[in-house]
Scaffold this motif. Structure first.
Motif, PDB file in Angstrom:
ATOM      1  N   GLU A 100     -11.626   2.679  -2.072  1.00 24.29           N
ATOM      2  CA  GLU A 100     -11.807   3.346  -3.383  1.00 24.29           C
ATOM      3  C   GLU A 100     -10.476   3.824  -3.958  1.00 24.29           C
ATOM      4  N   ILE A 101      -9.427   3.731  -3.156  1.00 24.21           N
ATOM      5  CA  ILE A 101      -8.139   4.312  -3.570  1.00 24.21           C
ATOM      6  C   ILE A 101      -7.288   3.254  -4.285  1.00 24.21           C
ATOM      7  N   PRO A 102      -6.813   3.566  -5.504  1.00 27.16           N
ATOM      8  CA  PRO A 102      -6.109   2.549  -6.297  1.00 27.16           C
ATOM      9  C   PRO A 102      -4.966   1.853  -5.561  1.00 27.16           C
ATOM     10  N   ALA A 103      -4.178   2.596  -4.777  1.00 30.80           N
ATOM     11  CA  ALA A 103      -3.040   1.950  -4.096  1.00 30.80           C
ATOM     12  C   ALA A 103      -3.514   0.853  -3.139  1.00 30.80           C
ATOM     13  N   ILE A 139       0.846  -1.207   0.000  1.00 29.43           N
ATOM     14  CA  ILE A 139       0.000   0.000   0.000  1.00 29.43           C
ATOM     15  C   ILE A 139       0.878   1.253   0.000  1.00 29.43           C
ATOM     16  N   ALA A 140       1.844   1.281   0.913  1.00 30.21           N
ATOM     17  CA  ALA A 140       2.686   2.488   1.053  1.00 30.21           C
ATOM     18  C   ALA A 140       3.430   2.782  -0.247  1.00 30.21           C
ATOM     19  N   ILE A 188      10.000   0.792   7.975  1.00 27.24           N
ATOM     20  CA  ILE A 188      10.136   1.082   6.539  1.00 27.24           C
ATOM     21  C   ILE A 188       9.141   2.179   6.127  1.00 27.24           C
ATOM     22  N   ILE A 189       7.940   2.117   6.656  1.00 31.13           N
ATOM     23  CA  ILE A 189       6.953   3.162   6.325  1.00 31.13           C
ATOM     24  C   ILE A 189       7.473   4.522   6.807  1.00 31.13           C
ATOM     25  N   ASN A 208       3.512   5.838  -5.686  1.00 32.92           N
ATOM     26  CA  ASN A 208       3.702   5.560  -7.122  1.00 32.92           C
ATOM     27  C   ASN A 208       5.067   4.967  -7.426  1.00 32.92           C
ATOM     28  N   GLU A 209       5.593   4.236  -6.484  1.00 33.98           N
ATOM     29  CA  GLU A 209       6.881   3.557  -6.703  1.00 33.98           C
ATOM     30  C   GLU A 209       6.606   2.248  -7.442  1.00 33.98           C
TER      31      GLU A 209
END
Ligand SMILES: N[C@@H](CCC(=O)N[C@@H](CS)C(=O)NCC(=O)O)C(=O)O
Length: 211
Positions: free
Chosen positions: A193-196, A17-18, A68-69, A23-24
């Motif tokens: 609803e969020i693409p990630a 998710i992160a 990591i986040i 957008n990585e």
């Protein structure tokens, strides 16, 4: 960037998710936990704890999903933690309630030990429900705050949301009802609803077994 991942791992799901929110793009190395691949020397060389996720990034090998986040937040200005200290403490407290209190007791190695030490008198389902339900009810109570918005903390996606959604996947998997958790359900509906979040779903992850 290489993510050592397992499709059903909720700690890895957090990182999917992160990274998606940033957008990585990354390469996946699938570590089949059911086959014990996390205990093989090649994986232990990356993570002596024998756990996923591991992220190879910026010439470093990082472990522990929340560390990591926070690293991504610090280096990519992701906004996964709010700018104000009280807000940061609140986001961390929700994230930690999930990642440090609910999740570890439900880890594969713990559940396998409980089932075997109890000679199957305790089933995996009973164990999971014992901890996930009450743990999420406490998170529901934490969300009863004016600081909750569309998401766990206001209207900006935070580390708390990144931890919540994978834990809800586990709740569904083990038959934990969210009927008494209207705030969690509302936040989840907004996040889904969020693409990630959609793209990070276990069923869409390399190595997933969906039948
Ligand atoms: N605190 C660690 C937890 C990692 C963890 O528990 N990973 C699980 C999958 S969600 C795992 O690798 N389990 C393997 C095992 O129990 O042997 C993190 O947040 O990265």
């Amino acid at each position: 960037m290489i993510l050592h991942d397992y499709w059903r791992s909720s700690a890895s799901y957090r990182l999917r998710i992160a990274l998606g929110l940033l957008n990585e793009s990354w390469e996946t190395v699938s570590v089949d936990l059911t086959k014990g691949r996390q205990t093989e020397p090649a994986h232990l060389a990356l993570n002596p704890q024998g756990l996923v996720p591991v992220l190879e990034i910026d010439d470093a090998i990082l472990t522990q999903s929340l560390a990591i986040i926070e690293y991504l937040d610090e280096t990519r200005h992701a906004g996964f933690l709010p700018a104000d200290p009280i807000g940061r403490a609140r986001v961390r407290s929700i994230a930690y309630a999930i990642a440090m209190d609910i999740h570890p007791v439900c880890n594969l190695r713990v559940v396998r030990h409980v089932v075997s030490a109890s000679e199957k008198h305790i089933t995996a389902e009973e164990w999971m429900r014992t901890f996930i339900g009450p743990g999420l009810l406490a998170v529901e109570a934490m969300l009863a705050s004016p600081a909750t918005g569309r998401f766990c903390h206001g209207d900006r996606i935070s580390m708390a949301d990144i931890c919540l959604v994978p834990q809800l996947y586990n709740a569904d998997r083990w038959g934990v009802s969210l009927a008494d958790m209207p705030r969690i359900r509302a936040v989840r509906a907004a996040l889904e609803e969020i693409p990630a979040f959609m793209n990070a779903h276990p069923a869409r992850t390399p190595g997933a077994i969906t039948d």
